[in-house]
Design a protein around this motif. Structure first.
Motif, short mmCIF file in Angstrom:
data_model
loop_
_atom_site.label_atom_id
_atom_site.label_comp_id
_atom_site.label_asym_id
_atom_site.label_seq_id
_atom_site.Cartn_x
_atom_site.Cartn_y
_atom_site.Cartn_z
N PHE A 156 -22.99 15.62 5.63
CA PHE A 156 -21.84 16.00 4.81
C PHE A 156 -20.69 15.07 5.13
N GLY A 157 -19.59 15.20 4.42
CA GLY A 157 -18.45 14.31 4.59
C GLY A 157 -17.30 14.95 5.33
N THR A 158 -16.56 14.11 6.03
CA THR A 158 -15.31 14.54 6.65
C THR A 158 -14.21 13.58 6.22
N MET A 159 -13.03 14.12 6.02
CA MET A 159 -11.88 13.32 5.66
C MET A 159 -11.02 13.16 6.91
N ALA A 160 -10.90 11.94 7.38
CA ALA A 160 -10.13 11.70 8.61
C ALA A 160 -8.65 11.49 8.32
N GLU A 161 -8.35 10.85 7.20
CA GLU A 161 -6.95 10.57 6.89
C GLU A 161 -6.73 10.67 5.39
N PHE A 162 -5.60 11.25 5.04
CA PHE A 162 -5.18 11.34 3.65
C PHE A 162 -3.66 11.27 3.68
N LYS A 167 -20.75 19.02 0.89
CA LYS A 167 -19.50 19.50 1.45
C LYS A 167 -18.64 18.33 1.90
N LEU A 168 -17.33 18.55 1.83
CA LEU A 168 -16.35 17.63 2.37
C LEU A 168 -15.36 18.48 3.16
N GLU A 169 -15.21 18.18 4.44
CA GLU A 169 -14.31 18.96 5.29
C GLU A 169 -13.10 18.13 5.67
N VAL A 170 -11.98 18.82 5.85
CA VAL A 170 -10.75 18.20 6.30
C VAL A 170 -10.03 19.17 7.21
N GLY A 171 -9.50 18.65 8.31
CA GLY A 171 -8.64 19.46 9.17
C GLY A 171 -7.26 19.48 8.55
N ALA A 172 -6.69 20.65 8.41
CA ALA A 172 -5.38 20.76 7.77
C ALA A 172 -4.43 21.52 8.67
N PRO A 173 -3.15 21.28 8.52
CA PRO A 173 -2.16 22.00 9.31
C PRO A 173 -2.08 23.46 8.88
N THR A 174 -1.35 24.25 9.64
CA THR A 174 -1.23 25.67 9.32
C THR A 174 -0.46 25.87 8.03
N PRO A 180 0.84 -1.20 0.00
CA PRO A 180 0.00 0.00 0.00
C PRO A 180 0.88 1.25 0.00
N ILE A 181 0.47 2.25 -0.79
CA ILE A 181 1.26 3.48 -0.89
C ILE A 181 0.45 4.74 -0.57
N GLY A 182 -0.86 4.60 -0.40
CA GLY A 182 -1.67 5.77 -0.06
C GLY A 182 -3.04 5.37 0.43
N ILE A 183 -3.66 6.28 1.19
CA ILE A 183 -5.00 6.03 1.72
C ILE A 183 -5.74 7.36 1.89
N ILE A 184 -7.04 7.29 1.71
CA ILE A 184 -7.92 8.40 2.05
C ILE A 184 -9.15 7.79 2.72
N THR A 185 -9.58 8.34 3.85
CA THR A 185 -10.75 7.83 4.56
C THR A 185 -11.79 8.93 4.68
N LEU A 186 -13.04 8.55 4.46
CA LEU A 186 -14.15 9.49 4.49
C LEU A 186 -15.23 8.98 5.43
N SER A 187 -15.85 9.90 6.14
CA SER A 187 -16.95 9.55 7.04
C SER A 187 -18.11 10.50 6.84
N SER A 188 -19.27 10.01 7.14
CA SER A 188 -20.48 10.82 7.11
C SER A 188 -20.70 11.45 8.48
N THR A 189 -21.11 12.70 8.48
CA THR A 189 -21.46 13.37 9.72
C THR A 189 -22.61 14.33 9.45
N TYR A 190 -23.18 14.88 10.50
CA TYR A 190 -24.34 15.76 10.37
C TYR A 190 -24.13 17.03 11.19
N ALA A 191 -24.62 18.14 10.67
CA ALA A 191 -24.57 19.40 11.42
C ALA A 191 -25.60 20.36 10.85
N ILE A 192 -26.23 21.10 11.73
CA ILE A 192 -27.21 22.10 11.29
C ILE A 192 -26.54 23.13 10.40
#
Length: 103
Positions: free
Chosen positions: A33-39, A69-76, A15-27
């Motif tokens: 919408f989607g969130t990306m936990a790992e890339f 929407k797809l959200e991802v937490g990213a570094p500065t 394996p050389i790469g991975i991306i993980t997506l999850s479903s979540t909900y928010a008002i």
């Protein structure tokens, strides 16, 4: 949760790469919408198009789920300008910092 894995062309067991997506909900996002936990891409495979291939698969999955929407937490940007540029080149916009509670 959905994961997409990429494997080495020369050795398909590596394996050389991975991306993980999850479903979540928010008002504020008007429902689901989607969130990306790992890339992640193994360092020697970066800047060779692997990230774009994984991102396209993620976008197709999001479209099939009708996520707006797809959200991802990213570094500065100061510490990780190439990472931020990669996301922006793939259509992401900056939407502020995230906070985390470690349990």
């Amino acid at each position: 949760m959905k994961s997409f894995l990429a494997y080495d062309k020369e050795d398909p067991s590596v394996p050389i790469g991975i991306i993980t997506l999850s479903s979540t909900y928010a008002i504020y996002n008007l429902g689901e919408f989607g969130t990306m936990a790992e890339f992640y891409a193994v360092p020697e495979y970066r800047s060779k198009g692997l990230g774009n291939v994984l991102m396209e698969e993620a976008k197709k999955f999001c479209a099939a789920r009708k996520w707006k929407k797809l959200e991802v937490g990213a570094p500065t940007e100061k510490n990780w300008p190439r990472t931020i540029a990669f996301y922006q080149n793939n259509g992401f916009n900056k939407k502020g910092p995230k906070l985390r509670l470690d349990m």
